[in-house]
Design a protein around this motif. Structure first.
Motif, mmCIF file in Angstrom:
data_model
loop_
_atom_site.group_PDB
_atom_site.id
_atom_site.type_symbol
_atom_site.label_atom_id
_atom_site.label_comp_id
_atom_site.label_asym_id
_atom_site.label_seq_id
_atom_site.Cartn_x
_atom_site.Cartn_y
_atom_site.Cartn_z
ATOM 1 N N ASP A 77 -6.002 31.650 -14.726
ATOM 2 C CA ASP A 77 -5.929 32.227 -13.377
ATOM 3 C C ASP A 77 -4.475 32.384 -12.931
ATOM 4 O O ASP A 77 -4.092 33.403 -12.354
ATOM 5 C CB ASP A 77 -6.664 31.331 -12.368
ATOM 6 N N ILE A 78 -3.669 31.351 -13.183
ATOM 7 C CA ILE A 78 -2.251 31.376 -12.789
ATOM 8 C C ILE A 78 -1.531 32.499 -13.514
ATOM 9 O O ILE A 78 -0.785 33.281 -12.908
ATOM 10 C CB ILE A 78 -1.595 30.011 -13.093
ATOM 11 N N ALA A 79 -1.769 32.606 -14.824
ATOM 12 C CA ALA A 79 -1.099 33.642 -15.616
ATOM 13 C C ALA A 79 -1.544 35.036 -15.193
ATOM 14 O O ALA A 79 -0.717 35.953 -15.057
ATOM 15 C CB ALA A 79 -1.390 33.425 -17.100
ATOM 16 N N GLU A 80 -2.844 35.225 -14.979
ATOM 17 C CA GLU A 80 -3.353 36.552 -14.614
ATOM 18 C C GLU A 80 -2.853 36.989 -13.246
ATOM 19 O O GLU A 80 -2.542 38.169 -13.032
ATOM 20 C CB GLU A 80 -4.885 36.550 -14.649
ATOM 21 N N ALA A 81 -2.767 36.056 -12.292
ATOM 22 C CA ALA A 81 -2.298 36.398 -10.950
ATOM 23 C C ALA A 81 -0.862 36.912 -10.983
ATOM 24 O O ALA A 81 -0.518 37.874 -10.284
ATOM 25 C CB ALA A 81 -2.399 35.179 -10.033
ATOM 26 N N MET A 82 -0.017 36.303 -11.810
ATOM 27 C CA MET A 82 1.369 36.738 -11.883
ATOM 28 C C MET A 82 1.497 38.029 -12.708
ATOM 29 O O MET A 82 2.253 38.938 -12.342
ATOM 30 C CB MET A 82 2.235 35.620 -12.476
ATOM 31 N N ASP A 83 0.758 38.127 -13.791
ATOM 32 C CA ASP A 83 0.806 39.351 -14.597
ATOM 33 C C ASP A 83 0.320 40.565 -13.816
ATOM 34 O O ASP A 83 0.805 41.686 -14.014
ATOM 35 C CB ASP A 83 -0.030 39.190 -15.868
ATOM 36 N N ALA A 84 -0.630 40.362 -12.919
ATOM 37 C CA ALA A 84 -1.212 41.464 -12.156
ATOM 38 C C ALA A 84 -0.207 42.124 -11.224
ATOM 39 O O ALA A 84 -0.417 43.269 -10.800
ATOM 40 C CB ALA A 84 -2.426 40.972 -11.360
ATOM 41 N N VAL A 85 0.872 41.432 -10.895
ATOM 42 C CA VAL A 85 1.894 42.012 -10.011
ATOM 43 C C VAL A 85 3.217 42.231 -10.758
ATOM 44 O O VAL A 85 4.239 42.541 -10.145
ATOM 45 C CB VAL A 85 2.123 41.132 -8.757
ATOM 46 N N GLY A 86 3.187 42.060 -12.076
ATOM 47 C CA GLY A 86 4.390 42.303 -12.878
ATOM 48 C C GLY A 86 5.507 41.319 -12.628
ATOM 49 O O GLY A 86 6.682 41.629 -12.836
ATOM 50 N N GLY A 87 5.162 40.116 -12.198
ATOM 51 C CA GLY A 87 6.177 39.130 -11.860
ATOM 52 C C GLY A 87 6.474 38.169 -12.991
ATOM 53 O O GLY A 87 5.875 38.227 -14.072
ATOM 54 N N GLU A 88 7.421 37.293 -12.741
ATOM 55 C CA GLU A 88 7.810 36.247 -13.694
ATOM 56 C C GLU A 88 7.579 34.894 -13.037
ATOM 57 O O GLU A 88 7.942 34.678 -11.877
ATOM 58 C CB GLU A 88 9.280 36.376 -14.071
ATOM 59 N N LEU A 89 6.966 33.984 -13.773
ATOM 60 C CA LEU A 89 6.706 32.626 -13.290
ATOM 61 C C LEU A 89 7.145 31.658 -14.367
ATOM 62 O O LEU A 89 6.734 31.784 -15.525
ATOM 63 C CB LEU A 89 5.215 32.446 -12.991
ATOM 64 N N ASN A 90 7.988 30.688 -14.002
ATOM 65 C CA ASN A 90 8.490 29.776 -15.015
ATOM 66 C C ASN A 90 9.049 28.530 -14.332
ATOM 67 O O ASN A 90 8.961 28.386 -13.108
ATOM 68 C CB ASN A 90 9.562 30.444 -15.873
ATOM 69 N N ALA A 91 9.655 27.663 -15.116
ATOM 70 C CA ALA A 91 10.242 26.433 -14.584
ATOM 71 C C ALA A 91 11.267 25.911 -15.572
ATOM 72 O O ALA A 91 11.285 26.308 -16.744
ATOM 73 C CB ALA A 91 9.168 25.377 -14.338
ATOM 74 N N PHE A 92 12.139 25.020 -15.102
ATOM 75 C CA PHE A 92 13.057 24.327 -15.999
ATOM 76 C C PHE A 92 13.329 22.937 -15.450
ATOM 77 O O PHE A 92 13.224 22.683 -14.246
ATOM 78 C CB PHE A 92 14.369 25.096 -16.186
ATOM 79 N N THR A 93 13.667 22.044 -16.357
ATOM 80 C CA THR A 93 13.993 20.665 -16.000
ATOM 81 C C THR A 93 15.404 20.366 -16.470
ATOM 82 O O THR A 93 15.799 20.749 -17.570
ATOM 83 C CB THR A 93 13.017 19.675 -16.674
ATOM 84 N N ALA A 94 16.163 19.681 -15.630
ATOM 85 C CA ALA A 94 17.520 19.287 -15.958
ATOM 86 C C ALA A 94 17.670 17.782 -15.757
ATOM 87 O O ALA A 94 16.684 17.069 -15.540
ATOM 88 C CB ALA A 94 18.518 20.058 -15.095
ATOM 89 N N LYS A 95 18.884 17.283 -15.842
ATOM 90 C CA LYS A 95 19.113 15.844 -15.709
ATOM 91 C C LYS A 95 18.756 15.334 -14.317
ATOM 92 O O LYS A 95 18.254 14.216 -14.170
ATOM 93 C CB LYS A 95 20.582 15.509 -15.989
#
Length: 441
Positions: A77-95
């Motif tokens: 559901d999360i992936a389809e919702a973002m793909d449906a609007v051509g967007g990018e969804l991601n994350a990163f972790t640092a120190k």
């Protein structure tokens, strides 16, 4: 109740607006003229530095896990919702922080705020998902181990900072990831992910008040006015061992070397910009001393550069070089010679002027889109609690003098080195003498 202000340090209008919602959740926005996009990041003041040794890699593991499911959305559901609007969804972790972000058309900002907030606040830590995602993280560790440049980078920080949390890899280890279970990750999420430790940063074709309404709606059930905002990370780094030499054996065609010294924390503001200029002069570009001396004049390496890592109360200045194993000894001697030369004699006025021009251009060109603007205001709010305008930052760079940079070089580059090597060396004694001499026990 909430408080609003436009941020004007030193009397300069930054174009950034801030609202503090009940319980300390901070919302910062920047309107970027001429774009049709919007970028949102939920920044959490939690990273690998907050882990105990038994849960090393938990912050990064959790970042993966929260995308697997929420009470109302599956991973699909999360992936389809973002793909449906051509967007990018991601994350990163640092120190010291974790960021969950989305980049969408301006009209899709409500969806992006809802989706990112749902993941951060409501992501489920189900045991079945932990078992699946564990394999993904282990694959990521394997990818890191297959990339010698990344491997020596992690090993260098371990050699420099020892078993202090700053020295441990963000990604964790095979042993810690294999032993981690859902209860530990769930506890880490509940204890650490509090709105008073979060910043919601939004940049692009956005309007501040509308953005605050969207964020308030998404966080509504978590905004406790009785909670005081968490203080920014402060303190003093206390090393638990002297810098060391670390070696990783790899049957590779190249040898990879990283070495350097402990540097300054980000709150030592007077040293920040001279250090940036020093880094640019030493190894930050095609005209830098390292690049010219090692690659252009002698052709001994393809990749050679210096870099700066900055944390709350400490930092690192390092040099990376990849070369053929038979050239490692000569390359190490040349690189050390560059640092010793700069420490003893400083830099020239021409180098200082050229480096400042490089930093100015890089800063402005790097802020040409909404995602980079979001990153800038999110990091600034989380790390400093204030915002400088681009023009003020450019003025700070311009104000750096050759003498200031030379003084920083003398202080910094006379400190003990740590080093890490990855390559076809099964024993430390097989390393060239010039590499072993980098680190004096």
């Amino acid at each position: 109740m909430h408080s609003d202000d436009s941020l004007r340090p030193d009397g300069a209008d930054t174009g950034v607006r801030r609202t503090v919602l009940p319980g300390g959740l901070r919302v910062v926005t920047e309107h970027v003229p001429g774009v049709r996009s919007a970028s949102i990041g939920v920044w959490v003041g939690v990273g690998s530095r907050d882990e105990g040794p038994t849960v090393a890699g938990a912050a990064h593991f959790l970042e993966h896990l929260l995308f697997k499911a929420t009470p109302t959305r599956s991973a699909l559901d999360i992936a389809e919702a973002m793909d449906a609007v051509g967007g990018e969804l991601n994350a990163f972790t640092a120190k010291e922080q974790t960021c969950y972000y989305a980049h969408v058309l301006d009209e899709d900002l409500p969806l992006a705020v809802d989706l990112v907030s749902d993941v951060v606040l409501n992501g489920l830590c189900r045991a079945s998902d932990v078992d699946v995602e564990r394999q993904v993280v282990l694959e990521e560790i394997a990818i890191r181990d297959d990339d010698p440049e990344d491997l020596v980078g992690d090993a260098f920080l371990s050699a420099l900072f020892g078993d202090h949390p700053i020295g441990r890899p963000v990604i964790g280890s095979v042993e810690s990831i294999e032993s981690m279970h859902a209860g530990q990750l769930r506890s880490f999420h509940l204890r650490r992910y509090r709105p008073d430790r979060m910043v919601v940063a939004v940049a692009g074709n956005v309007e501040h008040d509308h953005t605050v309404e969207l964020v308030h709606r998404a966080f509504e059930n978590r905004l406790d006015p009785s909670v005081e905002p968490a203080r920014r990370r402060e303190g003093r780094f206390r090393p638990n061992r002297a810098p060391e030499l670390e070696r990783s054996h790899r049957d590779s065609e190249q040898a990879h070397l990283a070495f350097g010294v402990r540097a300054f924390g980000r709150h030592e503001g007077e040293r920040r910009w001279p250090l940036s200029v020093l880094n640019t002069v030493v190894g930050g570009g095609l005209s830098s001393r390292l690049f010219q001396r090692i690659r252009e004049e002698r052709g001994l390496a393809y990749s050679v550069y210096s870099s700066v890592d900055t944390f709350a109360d400490t930092g690192a200045f390092s040099v990376y070089i990849g070369c053929q194993p038979e050239n490692l000894g000569q390359v190490a001697s040349l690189a050390r010679g560059v640092l010793e030369e700069v420490a003893a004699d400083g830099i020239t006025d021409a180098e200082c002027a050229r480096a400042k021009g490089s930093l100015r251009g890089g800063l402005v060109l790097g802020l040409e889109d909404s995602a980079s603007r979001m990153n800038r205001i999110g990091r600034s709010e989380l790390s400093y609690g204030n915002h400088r305008s681009v023009s003020d930052t450019l003025a700070r760079i311009d104000a750096v003098t050759t003498d200031e940079v030379s003084a920083i070089a003398k202080t910094l580059l006379s400190r003990p080195y740590a080093a890490s090597v990855a390559g076809p060396y099964r024993r430390t004694r097989e390393l060239p003498a010039s590499v072993r001499r980098l680190v004096v026990s």
